[in-house]
Write an enzyme that holds these catalytic residues in place. Structure first.
Site, PDB file in Angstrom:
ATOM      1  N   CYS A 246      10.474 -23.160 -28.570  1.00 13.29           N
ATOM      2  CA  CYS A 246       9.853 -21.835 -28.581  1.00 13.29           C
ATOM      3  C   CYS A 246       8.339 -21.930 -28.785  1.00 13.29           C
ATOM      4  O   CYS A 246       7.630 -22.344 -27.877  1.00 13.29           O
ATOM      5  CB  CYS A 246      10.530 -20.946 -29.615  1.00 13.29           C
ATOM      6  SG  CYS A 246      10.262 -19.178 -29.311  1.00 13.29           S
ATOM      7  N   HIS A 331      16.276 -21.156 -27.545  1.00 15.86           N
ATOM      8  CA  HIS A 331      16.729 -21.676 -28.834  1.00 15.86           C
ATOM      9  C   HIS A 331      18.049 -22.445 -28.680  1.00 15.86           C
ATOM     10  O   HIS A 331      19.122 -21.829 -28.691  1.00 15.86           O
ATOM     11  CB  HIS A 331      16.906 -20.536 -29.835  1.00 15.86           C
ATOM     12  CG  HIS A 331      15.606 -19.966 -30.302  1.00 15.86           C
ATOM     13  ND1 HIS A 331      14.947 -20.437 -31.414  1.00 15.86           N
ATOM     14  CD2 HIS A 331      14.819 -18.997 -29.793  1.00 15.86           C
ATOM     15  CE1 HIS A 331      13.818 -19.767 -31.578  1.00 15.86           C
ATOM     16  NE2 HIS A 331      13.725 -18.888 -30.593  1.00 15.86           N
ATOM     17  N   GLU A 333      19.565 -24.127 -30.807  1.00 14.20           N
ATOM     18  CA  GLU A 333      20.379 -24.020 -32.028  1.00 14.20           C
ATOM     19  C   GLU A 333      21.125 -22.691 -32.081  1.00 14.20           C
ATOM     20  O   GLU A 333      21.919 -22.469 -32.995  1.00 14.20           O
ATOM     21  CB  GLU A 333      19.498 -24.180 -33.263  1.00 14.20           C
ATOM     22  CG  GLU A 333      18.768 -22.952 -33.743  1.00 14.20           C
ATOM     23  CD  GLU A 333      17.599 -22.527 -32.859  1.00 14.20           C
ATOM     24  OE1 GLU A 333      17.081 -21.423 -33.048  1.00 14.20           O
ATOM     25  OE2 GLU A 333      17.214 -23.322 -31.972  1.00 14.20           O
TER      26      GLU A 333
END
Length: 363
Positions: A246, A331, A333
């Protein structure tokens, strides 16, 4: 208690206040995720922003102890169509109203969030103020139009001092620009010995920790405001493997001589399709960013595009052509969102292992 959201273009939304009763000013953005409101309101990347959630019912599964992405949320306000006071979930410990009161965050419910979202999509992100009804609307509008929002969001959310998250595997220095806990969890799952450091840590201090790799975290705001980090990333390249997520992705691009620009209304949601150019594989990804890398500016750099957004063609992934460094705009995750791209952490592990082998071979 009735409260109102006043936008810089003069639009007013009147609804029911919940959470804290304080006034607040920030950039108004929207997130299209159907779930994950707890992770959204605790994501440090929303520092300075008032977030409108497009899904109409928020708070229905309550708040639990496990799904926070930061200890102290930095969101300016939460704007929803309906906030329930009767959550139903076996993990629930608080209502969303109770959490916002505890964290001193104001909320607004009962407004037409579809209208607000269409307004932002048409005009771009807008400055807004959440306040009581007994104010002069025109004075607020004039103030919003003339004010400049803070640009030190990363400084506000980054850790002030380094700290360890011990493991027995690869040592990773995680530079905290507004790190979501989900990134740390994924590194811990792979038994990494993680040391989290502030955003303005020097290259010499990072290298003195003898890392096997460096991760550049997500974070809020304009990457060009974090000038010391751009220089730091530039000096790290080639010395140690680098993985950016990001804001970290944007900083890698700037460090290599590329440019970034602000999107009209950003990408914020948990169902954004991203295509890997080498394989044609499409991942559904979680995203939260207001800036993007200018693809034309990459032509004169050592970076190549690895992923693109299928919705609008923006740059979603980069790889350095000569040194071990790569990044993604989304993202991997999740937290919240799909875990399609979780394997990127394994790619980082492989990159660190390969780099160590090459270093040993040249020793």
């Amino acid at each position: 208690m009735k409260r109102q959201l006043i936008l810089e273009d003069g639009t007013v939304f009147v609804g029911e206040g919940f959470g804290s009763e304080g006034d607040t000013v920030g950039e108004v953005v929207f997130n299209t995720g159907m779930t994950g409101y707890q992770e959204i309101l605790s994501d440090p990347s929303y520092c300075g922003q008032m977030v409108a959630l497009t899904y109409p019912l928020i708070g229905n599964y309550g708040i639990n102890r496990d799904d926070f992405e930061s200890i102290q949320p930095s969101i300016k306000a939460l704007i929803v169509r309906e906030a329930t006071d009767l959550p139903s979930n076996f993990r629930s410990e608080l209502t969303i109203d109770e959490l916002l009161k505890e964290k001193n965050i104001p909320g607004l419910a009962g407004i037409d969030t579809r209208k607000l979202t269409r307004l932002i999509r048409q005009h771009g992100t807008l400055k807004g103020k959440l306040t009581a009804l007994d104010v002069d609307v025109q004075n607020v509008v004039d103030s919003l139009q003339s004010c400049t929002l803070p640009t030190n969001q990363v400084q506000q959310v980054s850790t002030p001092t380094p700290y360890p998250s011990p493991g027995r595997g690869k040592r990773v220095v995680l530079v905290d620009f507004g790190m979501k806990h989900g990134i740390l969890r994924e590194l811990n799952r792979r038994d990494c010995d993680v040391i989290v450091v502030p955003y303005n840590t020097s290259v010499s201090s990072i290298l003195s920790l003898h890392p096997d790799g460096v991760m550049l975290s997500n974070g809020p705001g304009d990457p060009k405001d974090v000038t010391e980090a751009i220089q730091m990333v530039n000096e790290l390249l080639g010395k140690v493997p680098v993985f950016g997520i990001c804001l970290g992705h944007q900083l890698l691009a700037l460090a290599c001589g590329a440019d970034t620009f602000k999107l009209k209304f950003g990408h914020r949601g948990s169902n954004h399709p991203v295509k890997e150019l080498s394989s044609g594989k499409v991942d559904i990804t979680a995203q939260n960013h207001g800036y993007t890398v200018d693809p034309a500016s990459l032509l004169a750099t050592s970076l190549e595009i690895t992923h693109v957004a299928l919705n609008d063609g923006t740059v979603e992934g980069l790889r350095h052509k000569t040194v071990p460094a790569f990044s993604v705009q989304y993202h991997p995750e999740a937290s919240p969102g799909p875990e399609d791209a979780n394997g990127l952490f394994d790619q980082f592990m492989t990159m660190m292992e390969q780099f160590l082998k090459e270093e040993a071979a040249h020793a």
